[in-house]
Design a protein around this motif. Structure first.
Motif, PDB file in Angstrom:
ATOM      1  N   ARG A 202      -6.819  -8.316  -6.914  1.00  0.00           N
ATOM      2  CA  ARG A 202      -8.256  -8.251  -7.187  1.00  0.00           C
ATOM      3  C   ARG A 202      -8.649  -6.950  -7.884  1.00  0.00           C
ATOM      4  N   LEU A 203      -8.046  -5.847  -7.456  1.00  0.00           N
ATOM      5  CA  LEU A 203      -8.426  -4.544  -7.994  1.00  0.00           C
ATOM      6  C   LEU A 203      -7.506  -4.076  -9.113  1.00  0.00           C
ATOM      7  N   PHE A 204      -6.553  -4.928  -9.512  1.00  0.00           N
ATOM      8  CA  PHE A 204      -5.612  -4.598 -10.580  1.00  0.00           C
ATOM      9  C   PHE A 204      -4.844  -3.317 -10.259  1.00  0.00           C
ATOM     10  N   LEU A 205      -4.351  -3.237  -9.036  1.00  0.00           N
ATOM     11  CA  LEU A 205      -3.570  -2.103  -8.585  1.00  0.00           C
ATOM     12  C   LEU A 205      -2.205  -2.585  -8.122  1.00  0.00           C
ATOM     13  N   SER A 206      -1.271  -1.676  -7.999  1.00  0.00           N
ATOM     14  CA  SER A 206       0.034  -2.038  -7.465  1.00  0.00           C
ATOM     15  C   SER A 206      -0.056  -2.138  -5.947  1.00  0.00           C
ATOM     16  N   PRO A 207       0.773  -2.971  -5.327  1.00  0.00           N
ATOM     17  CA  PRO A 207       0.769  -3.052  -3.861  1.00  0.00           C
ATOM     18  C   PRO A 207       1.009  -1.694  -3.208  1.00  0.00           C
ATOM     19  N   HIS A 208       1.840  -0.855  -3.847  1.00  0.00           N
ATOM     20  CA  HIS A 208       2.094   0.473  -3.286  1.00  0.00           C
ATOM     21  C   HIS A 208       0.815   1.313  -3.282  1.00  0.00           C
ATOM     22  N   THR A 209       0.033   1.239  -4.367  1.00  0.00           N
ATOM     23  CA  THR A 209      -1.220   1.992  -4.426  1.00  0.00           C
ATOM     24  C   THR A 209      -2.208   1.484  -3.388  1.00  0.00           C
ATOM     25  N   VAL A 210      -2.275   0.149  -3.244  1.00  0.00           N
ATOM     26  CA  VAL A 210      -3.181  -0.425  -2.235  1.00  0.00           C
ATOM     27  C   VAL A 210      -2.765   0.030  -0.841  1.00  0.00           C
ATOM     28  N   ARG A 211      -1.461   0.056  -0.589  1.00  0.00           N
ATOM     29  CA  ARG A 211      -0.988   0.516   0.720  1.00  0.00           C
ATOM     30  C   ARG A 211      -1.428   1.957   0.986  1.00  0.00           C
ATOM     31  N   THR A 212      -1.345   2.791  -0.036  1.00  0.00           N
ATOM     32  CA  THR A 212      -1.778   4.180   0.112  1.00  0.00           C
ATOM     33  C   THR A 212      -3.266   4.256   0.413  1.00  0.00           C
ATOM     34  N   HIS A 213      -4.058   3.463  -0.314  1.00  0.00           N
ATOM     35  CA  HIS A 213      -5.505   3.446  -0.085  1.00  0.00           C
ATOM     36  C   HIS A 213      -5.821   2.988   1.340  1.00  0.00           C
ATOM     37  N   MET A 214      -5.130   1.935   1.789  1.00  0.00           N
ATOM     38  CA  MET A 214      -5.375   1.424   3.131  1.00  0.00           C
ATOM     39  C   MET A 214      -5.025   2.459   4.190  1.00  0.00           C
ATOM     40  N   GLN A 215      -3.910   3.164   3.992  1.00  0.00           N
ATOM     41  CA  GLN A 215      -3.535   4.212   4.929  1.00  0.00           C
ATOM     42  C   GLN A 215      -4.579   5.330   4.942  1.00  0.00           C
ATOM     43  N   ASN A 216      -5.094   5.673   3.765  1.00  0.00           N
ATOM     44  CA  ASN A 216      -6.125   6.704   3.689  1.00  0.00           C
ATOM     45  C   ASN A 216      -7.403   6.252   4.403  1.00  0.00           C
ATOM     46  N   VAL A 217      -7.754   4.968   4.231  1.00  0.00           N
ATOM     47  CA  VAL A 217      -8.948   4.428   4.886  1.00  0.00           C
ATOM     48  C   VAL A 217      -8.812   4.531   6.398  1.00  0.00           C
ATOM     49  N   LEU A 218      -7.666   4.092   6.919  1.00  0.00           N
ATOM     50  CA  LEU A 218      -7.447   4.143   8.367  1.00  0.00           C
ATOM     51  C   LEU A 218      -7.502   5.586   8.865  1.00  0.00           C
ATOM     52  N   GLY A 219      -6.886   6.496   8.114  1.00  0.00           N
ATOM     53  CA  GLY A 219      -6.862   7.890   8.530  1.00  0.00           C
ATOM     54  C   GLY A 219      -8.248   8.506   8.549  1.00  0.00           C
ATOM     55  N   LYS A 220      -9.038   8.269   7.508  1.00  0.00           N
ATOM     56  CA  LYS A 220     -10.379   8.851   7.430  1.00  0.00           C
ATOM     57  C   LYS A 220     -11.322   8.242   8.470  1.00  0.00           C
ATOM     58  N   LEU A 221     -11.109   6.971   8.791  1.00  0.00           N
ATOM     59  CA  LEU A 221     -11.957   6.323   9.795  1.00  0.00           C
ATOM     60  C   LEU A 221     -11.490   6.625  11.219  1.00  0.00           C
ATOM     61  N   GLY A 222     -10.297   7.193  11.334  1.00  0.00           N
ATOM     62  CA  GLY A 222      -9.795   7.554  12.653  1.00  0.00           C
ATOM     63  C   GLY A 222      -9.365   6.364  13.485  1.00  0.00           C
ATOM     64  N   VAL A 223      -8.850   5.321  12.838  1.00  0.00           N
ATOM     65  CA  VAL A 223      -8.401   4.122  13.544  1.00  0.00           C
ATOM     66  C   VAL A 223      -6.948   3.850  13.187  1.00  0.00           C
ATOM     67  N   HIS A 224      -6.338   2.917  13.915  1.00  0.00           N
ATOM     68  CA  HIS A 224      -4.907   2.670  13.736  1.00  0.00           C
ATOM     69  C   HIS A 224      -4.576   1.250  13.317  1.00  0.00           C
ATOM     70  N   SER A 225      -5.576   0.443  13.041  1.00  0.00           N
ATOM     71  CA  SER A 225      -5.306  -0.933  12.637  1.00  0.00           C
ATOM     72  C   SER A 225      -6.399  -1.435  11.707  1.00  0.00           C
ATOM     73  N   THR A 226      -6.065  -2.477  10.962  1.00  0.00           N
ATOM     74  CA  THR A 226      -7.045  -3.093  10.067  1.00  0.00           C
ATOM     75  C   THR A 226      -8.211  -3.672  10.849  1.00  0.00           C
ATOM     76  N   LEU A 227      -7.907  -4.302  11.992  1.00  0.00           N
ATOM     77  CA  LEU A 227      -8.973  -4.888  12.798  1.00  0.00           C
ATOM     78  C   LEU A 227      -9.970  -3.824  13.252  1.00  0.00           C
ATOM     79  N   ALA A 228      -9.475  -2.667  13.678  1.00  0.00           N
ATOM     80  CA  ALA A 228     -10.361  -1.589  14.109  1.00  0.00           C
ATOM     81  C   ALA A 228     -11.186  -1.063  12.938  1.00  0.00           C
ATOM     82  N   ALA A 229     -10.567  -0.983  11.761  1.00  0.00           N
ATOM     83  CA  ALA A 229     -11.295  -0.520  10.576  1.00  0.00           C
ATOM     84  C   ALA A 229     -12.411  -1.493  10.204  1.00  0.00           C
TER      85      ALA A 229
END
Length: 255
Positions: A202-229
């Motif tokens: 959808r965002l025209f990004l590589s899966p590796h880049t999306v993984r990095t973004h998702m990890q950053n999102v979880l870290g900044k939100l202070g949660v450990h799972s997608t469901l918590a985010a």
């Protein structure tokens, strides 16, 4: 004489019919009854089509089962009773579709948390099912004057619940604001239930880049799972990305 149109919504037939009969004895009240959320929504739609909108809904808190959360109202089709709408969800659906209609929740017992949820969903009152008819009529007439009615014993608990909910929302909003624009877009995709591969496409990004973004999102939100985010994002008012519209712009510069 200005007449008040009331719709009683309760899946306990004897209670609904008894309450409707008692209210109908009042000279300024017209009353109807519905035995389920879908039936109530059809009554509301039919009343609008006929130019005779309801003024007040009296909704069973346990309609369709004791479901404490607020969910979107179930779409209703003629002659389809599948997918019961619980009481608080019905309040939210009515508030969204017909904001001029006042809703009062009828409850078997006092529950500050559920009363707070009902108010957040758009209810104007929370009343015990065993209250007197005169008390119920006072509430009905009061909500039409934009008053909010709660049993005195519930006030402190409801205020505590609403304050806590606002505190959680404020903190969630602060955390979401710490995200970059691209991370917020990734978060909205997560709220929509998209997996890493679908987000990448959808965002025209590589899966590796999306993984990095998702990890950053979880870290900044202070949660450990997608469901918590996703839960935190919902508290902050973050909705899902629109899956029916066009895809977002190519993300070369934003990634």
């Amino acid at each position: 004489m200005v007449r008040i149109r009331v719709l009683v919504v309760d899946d306990h037939r004897i209670f609904a019919e008894s309450l409707a009969a008692a209210l109908a004895a009042e000279p300024d009240v017209d009353v109807s009854a519905a035995g389920s959320g879908p039936a109530a929504l059809r009554c509301l739609e039919r009343a609008v089509a006929e130019g005779r909108r309801f003024d007040v809904l009296l909704v069973d808190a346990d309609l369709g089962g004791n479901v404490p959360g607020v969910r979107p109202a179930v779409p209703v089709h003629d002659n389809n009773e599948e997918g019961l709408v619980d009481g608080i969800s019905l309040v939210a659906g009515v508030r969204s579709g017909q904001p001029g209609v006042r809703t009062v929740v009828l409850a078997e017992k006092d529950d500050p948390r559920r009363a707070a949820l009902a108010l957040q969903a758009g209810a104007s009152g929370w009343v015990a099912k065993d209250c007197s008819l005169s008390r119920l009529l006072t509430v009905i007439r009061g909500v039409l004057r934009d008053e909010t009615h709660l049993p005195p014993a519930l006030l402190t608990g409801v205020l505590r619940e609403l304050t806590a909910a606002r505190k959680h929302r404020t903190e969630s909003e602060r955390l979401v604001e710490s995200l970059t624009p691209r991370e917020r877009e990734v978060l909205r995709c997560m709220v929509a239930g998209l997996g890493r591969k679908a987000v990448a496409e959808r965002l025209f990004l590589s899966p590796h880049t999306v993984r990095t973004h998702m990890q950053n999102v979880l870290g900044k939100l202070g949660v450990h799972s997608t469901l918590a985010a996703v839960a935190l994002a919902r508290r902050a008012g973050v909705g899902p990305v629109d899956l029916t519209g066009d895809v977002v712009e190519r993300g070369g510069q934003l990634a």
